[in-house]
Design a protein around this motif. Structure first.
Motif, PDB file in Angstrom:
ATOM      1  N   LEU A  13       0.569   8.340 -10.519  1.00  0.00           N
ATOM      2  CA  LEU A  13       1.660   7.783  -9.721  1.00  0.00           C
ATOM      3  C   LEU A  13       2.134   6.459 -10.299  1.00  0.00           C
ATOM      4  O   LEU A  13       3.333   6.192 -10.404  1.00  0.00           O
ATOM      5  CB  LEU A  13       1.200   7.573  -8.276  1.00  0.00           C
ATOM      6  N   ARG A  16       4.272   6.941 -13.320  1.00  0.00           N
ATOM      7  CA  ARG A  16       5.595   7.527 -13.092  1.00  0.00           C
ATOM      8  C   ARG A  16       6.535   6.623 -12.312  1.00  0.00           C
ATOM      9  O   ARG A  16       7.752   6.791 -12.351  1.00  0.00           O
ATOM     10  CB  ARG A  16       5.465   8.856 -12.335  1.00  0.00           C
ATOM     11  N   HIS A  17       5.990   5.662 -11.569  1.00  0.00           N
ATOM     12  CA  HIS A  17       6.810   4.816 -10.706  1.00  0.00           C
ATOM     13  C   HIS A  17       6.552   3.345 -11.035  1.00  0.00           C
ATOM     14  O   HIS A  17       5.431   2.861 -10.911  1.00  0.00           O
ATOM     15  CB  HIS A  17       6.486   5.075  -9.236  1.00  0.00           C
ATOM     16  N   ARG A  18       7.612   2.630 -11.433  1.00  0.00           N
ATOM     17  CA  ARG A  18       7.489   1.217 -11.779  1.00  0.00           C
ATOM     18  C   ARG A  18       8.501   0.400 -10.997  1.00  0.00           C
ATOM     19  O   ARG A  18       9.662   0.360 -11.348  1.00  0.00           O
ATOM     20  CB  ARG A  18       7.690   1.029 -13.285  1.00  0.00           C
ATOM     21  N   LEU A  20       5.382   1.184  -7.943  1.00  0.00           N
ATOM     22  CA  LEU A  20       5.083   2.149  -6.896  1.00  0.00           C
ATOM     23  C   LEU A  20       5.258   1.447  -5.550  1.00  0.00           C
ATOM     24  O   LEU A  20       4.548   0.491  -5.245  1.00  0.00           O
ATOM     25  CB  LEU A  20       3.660   2.672  -7.044  1.00  0.00           C
ATOM     26  N   PHE A  39       9.251   9.153  -0.269  1.00  0.00           N
ATOM     27  CA  PHE A  39       8.309   8.275  -0.953  1.00  0.00           C
ATOM     28  C   PHE A  39       7.211   9.107  -1.609  1.00  0.00           C
ATOM     29  O   PHE A  39       6.813  10.151  -1.089  1.00  0.00           O
ATOM     30  CB  PHE A  39       7.686   7.282   0.036  1.00  0.00           C
ATOM     31  N   PRO A  40       6.676   8.649  -2.751  1.00  0.00           N
ATOM     32  CA  PRO A  40       5.641   9.417  -3.434  1.00  0.00           C
ATOM     33  C   PRO A  40       4.236   9.183  -2.901  1.00  0.00           C
ATOM     34  O   PRO A  40       3.317   9.935  -3.243  1.00  0.00           O
ATOM     35  CB  PRO A  40       5.749   8.924  -4.878  1.00  0.00           C
TER      36      PRO A  40
END
Length: 291
Positions: A13, A16-18, A20, A39-40
């Motif tokens: 996660l 992949r998300h910057r 999160l 949202f992840p």
């Protein structure tokens, strides 16, 4: 017996998300809304959970037993990876070990443990005290060893030393906690942009966490992208949902007490709510298995 966490690993996660962005769910309904919004991942934090479930402040009144039951209930309603606040680990090395094992058994993806001295307080309250760094290092080593594998539960070490001891010692603690086995560091309570930037530079290249406590925190508000530019990989939002929900409920009971009709623009309809809580799924179950 511990069960494998089949959700996306927390490390993936973060890759992949910057950054999160992690809102806090205070109950199963808010977790479901977070998931529906796209949202992840989400957080189950002490502040919102204790306030909503028990109507009490986050001042060490609730421990592992209550936290474990709450996490289980919330996770039943939401399939997203979840980060759980484990406070100070609830005791010594054996308590921290048991707490992490319990979370892995539930399928929790990440946890954080802090270095406050008991009785702990909400991270942005005054007069906090911290344990000696070697005590926290023991907590981290125990937590890391309690996992079935490094990817089973992502381990975040939080230090509350910034307010208690100052920046230099807080940064030093962060380095020591990473060396002890933490996967990420979380320096609680930066009070201005200068402190945010100093922390970001000190831990450049390492997973770094901060909190945006909307509605009363000391850390200045920034959009997530600006936090990322300062070096933060994960932004926690522990109060945004619970504060807005509490105000909405306060207005609702005031309207009810004064005999005012509910404004539909401010509320869901029955059908919308039933869709949110999954009525259609249960109707299908009932239809499929009825005699």
């Amino acid at each position: 017996m511990q069960k494998a966490n089949l959700q996306e690993p927390w490390r993936a996660l973060l890759a992949r998300h910057r950054p999160l962005v992690v809102p806090a769910a205070h109950d199963a309904l808010s977790a479901r809304l977070i998931e529906r919004a796209g949202f992840p991942a989400y957080q189950i934090g002490g502040f919102a959970l204790v306030g909503s479930r028990y109507g009490q402040p986050d001042i060490d009144l609730i421990h592992l037993g209550e936290r474990r039951a709450s996490v289980r209930d919330i996770m039943m309603a939401c399939d997203l990876p979840v980060l759980v606040d484990l406070d100070d680990g609830y005791g010594d090395a054996k308590n921290v070990t048991f707490a992490v094992q319990c979370m892995e058994e539930l399928g929790v993806s990440a946890v954080f443990v802090e270095d406050q001295k008991a009785p702990k307080k909400c991270g942005q309250m005054e007069d906090k005290e911290v344990v000696p760094p070697e005590v926290m290092e023991a907590r981290i080593r125990a937590a890391a060893a309690a996992r079935s594998s490094p990817d089973a539960v992502f381990l975040i070490a939080r230090t509350d030393a910034l307010a208690a001891e100052g920046m230099r010692k807080a940064l030093k603690r962060g380095e020591r906690y990473l060396e002890a086995g933490a996967d990420a560091i979380y320096v609680e309570g930066p009070r201005d942009d200068k402190e945010l930037e100093e922390i970001g530079k000190a831990f450049a290249g390492r997973p770094l966490v901060t909190t945006m406590m909307e509605g009363g925190g000391e850390t200045p508000w920034h959009p997530p992208a600006e936090f990322a530019e300062m070096g933060y990989a994960m932004i926690l939002y522990p109060t945004t949902l619970i504060f807005r929900a509490a105000r909405a409920m306060e207005r609702a009971v005031d309207d009810l007490r004064k005999g005012r009709r509910m404004e539909q623009k401010d509320a869901m309809t029955r059908d919308e709510f039933m869709k949110l809580v999954g009525l259609e799924y249960w109707q299908e179950v009932e239809k499929k298995f009825s005699p």
